[in-house]
Design an enzyme around this catalytic site. Structure first.
Site, mmCIF file in Angstrom:
data_model
loop_
_atom_site.group_PDB
_atom_site.id
_atom_site.type_symbol
_atom_site.label_atom_id
_atom_site.label_comp_id
_atom_site.label_asym_id
_atom_site.label_seq_id
_atom_site.Cartn_x
_atom_site.Cartn_y
_atom_site.Cartn_z
ATOM 1 N N CYS A 1 -4.660 -2.664 2.601
ATOM 2 C CA CYS A 1 -5.503 -1.611 3.352
ATOM 3 C C CYS A 1 -5.312 -1.896 4.808
ATOM 4 C CB CYS A 1 -6.879 -1.535 2.783
ATOM 5 S SG CYS A 1 -7.686 -0.223 3.627
ATOM 6 N N GLY A 2 -4.559 -1.157 5.537
ATOM 7 C CA GLY A 2 -4.331 -1.299 6.988
ATOM 8 C C GLY A 2 -5.833 -1.401 7.649
ATOM 9 N N THR A 3 -6.828 -0.280 7.647
ATOM 10 C CA THR A 3 -7.942 -0.165 8.249
ATOM 11 C C THR A 3 -8.780 -1.310 7.828
ATOM 12 O OG1 THR A 3 -8.678 1.512 6.825
ATOM 13 C CG2 THR A 3 -7.786 2.256 8.912
ATOM 14 N N CYS B 1 -5.646 6.023 7.693
ATOM 15 C CA CYS B 1 -5.154 5.015 6.840
ATOM 16 C C CYS B 1 -4.128 4.312 7.948
ATOM 17 C CB CYS B 1 -4.292 5.495 5.596
ATOM 18 S SG CYS B 1 -3.585 4.403 4.682
ATOM 19 N N ASN C 1 0.885 -1.203 0.030
ATOM 20 C CA ASN C 1 -0.124 0.059 0.019
ATOM 21 C C ASN C 1 0.939 1.230 0.131
ATOM 22 O OD1 ASN C 1 -2.780 1.108 2.353
ATOM 23 N ND2 ASN C 1 -2.336 1.539 0.143
ATOM 24 N N ASN D 1 -14.796 1.687 1.982
ATOM 25 C CA ASN D 1 -13.885 0.617 1.416
ATOM 26 C C ASN D 1 -14.717 -0.678 1.774
ATOM 27 O OD1 ASN D 1 -11.942 2.654 1.440
ATOM 28 N ND2 ASN D 1 -11.088 2.228 3.361
ATOM 29 N N ARG E 1 -12.237 3.078 -1.583
ATOM 30 C CA ARG E 1 -12.685 4.294 -2.093
ATOM 31 C C ARG E 1 -11.706 5.499 -2.173
ATOM 32 N NH1 ARG E 1 -15.238 7.651 3.021
ATOM 33 N NH2 ARG E 1 -13.305 7.567 4.217
#
Length: 299
Positions: free
Chosen positions: A237-239, A90, A15, A204, A229
């Site tokens: 994607c960490g979250t 993020c 990422n 997301n 998004r």
């Protein structure tokens, strides 16, 4: 007049971000400038931009400092998606942000947890070997919410829509369970998944497959792909990783573990859900890498 600025390229499990140091808040990047910098053919290339700015040099940082009881913080992570839009948080980005601060000598994370301001509040980051023993950082994403009202998710060429669960970890996510890895690998995420009903701020979307067995030695394991998004499909994607682990834990019931490993196309991240005071938090751990530095002239 064209303006030349310094930048660093970094990533967390693929990422990737354009890091722009702007400690005094002198830059005012337009959405178009952000989009060009993130363009992989005509710019540097990245899933987003991390502007490194002191909290007292950006209005959102000053407002957060005035409203929070989380203690003092010097730095604010001004995160912008690849299309130029602002994002709340993020999880991979904040680890890369801290890696940059530490490497250039602007912050220390060894003596105590480092507080970073974001649009989703103040997040604390520590050095961590992670669940897998990898060297990196762990970020406390804070409390989370699970929205059990059903969202239907349709992907291009994916047939009938599938139900998803809403997870908020400071930014919104919808997580969809798939039956097997063949379907996960066959997803067409070149087009944005359609959500019904569409969340007010978008979301997301994560697609997950549990490992077999789901739990081994007290640690849960899943695989995931994600459409972010304002960006598109990303390698990580960490979250989203945190949201996916929380969703599977929610589906699995009260006996599910509080420690998870999540495999994404760009690598593997760790998630844990400890009790912090009266709340349960979700923490994300993993590597953060700086790749190169340079200068770029803004049109």
């Amino acid at each position: 007049m064209p303006q030349t600025i310094a930048f660093t390229k970094g990533h967390g499990t693929g990422n990737d971000f354009v890091i722009v140091p702007d400690p005094d808040g002198a830059l005012d990047l337009t959405d178009d400038q952000v989009a060009v910098l993130c363009d992989r053919r005509f710019g540097i290339g990245g899933d987003g931009i991390l502007r490194v700015v002191r909290a007292d040099a950006i209005e959102e940082g000053r407002e957060l400092a005035a409203s929070t009881s989380s203690g003092a913080f010097e730095w604010f992570m001004d995160y912008r998606n690849a299309d130029g839009s602002k994002a709340e948080m993020c999880g991979n980005g904040v680890r890369v942000f801290v890696r940059y601060l530490v490497d250039v000598g602007w912050a220390d994370v060894d003596g105590a947890p480092l507080a970073i301001g974001t649009r989703a509040g103040v997040k604390t980051v520590t050095r961590s070997n992670g669940i897998l023993g990898e060297k990196g950082f762990e970020v406390d994403l804070g409390a989370f919410t699970v929205d059990e009202s059903e969202v239907l998710v349709r992907t291009r060429g994916g047939g009938a829509p599938r139900p998803g669960v809403g997870i908020d970890v400071g930014n919104p996510h919808v997580v969809v369970a798939l039956p097997d890895e063949t379907e996960l690998e066959g997803l067409d995420l070149a087009a944005q998944p359609l959500l019904q009903p569409e969340p007010p701020l978008g979301a997301n979307v994560e697609f997950v497959v549990p490992s077999d067995p789901l739990v081994r030695e007290g640690v849960g394991s899943i695989r995931m792909r994600v459409f972010e998004r304002g960006v598109g499909e990303t390698l990580s994607c960490g979250t989203g990783v945190a949201a996916a682990a929380l969703a599977v834990r929610h589906w699995a019931g009260p006996a599910a573990p509080d420690h998870w490993v999540v495999e994404v196309p760009g690598g593997t991240l760790g998630v844990r859900m400890p009790q912090v005071g009266d709340e349960r938090h979700v923490l994300l751990s993993g590597p953060a890498t700086l790749v190169y530095t340079g200068e770029v002239t803004l049109a």
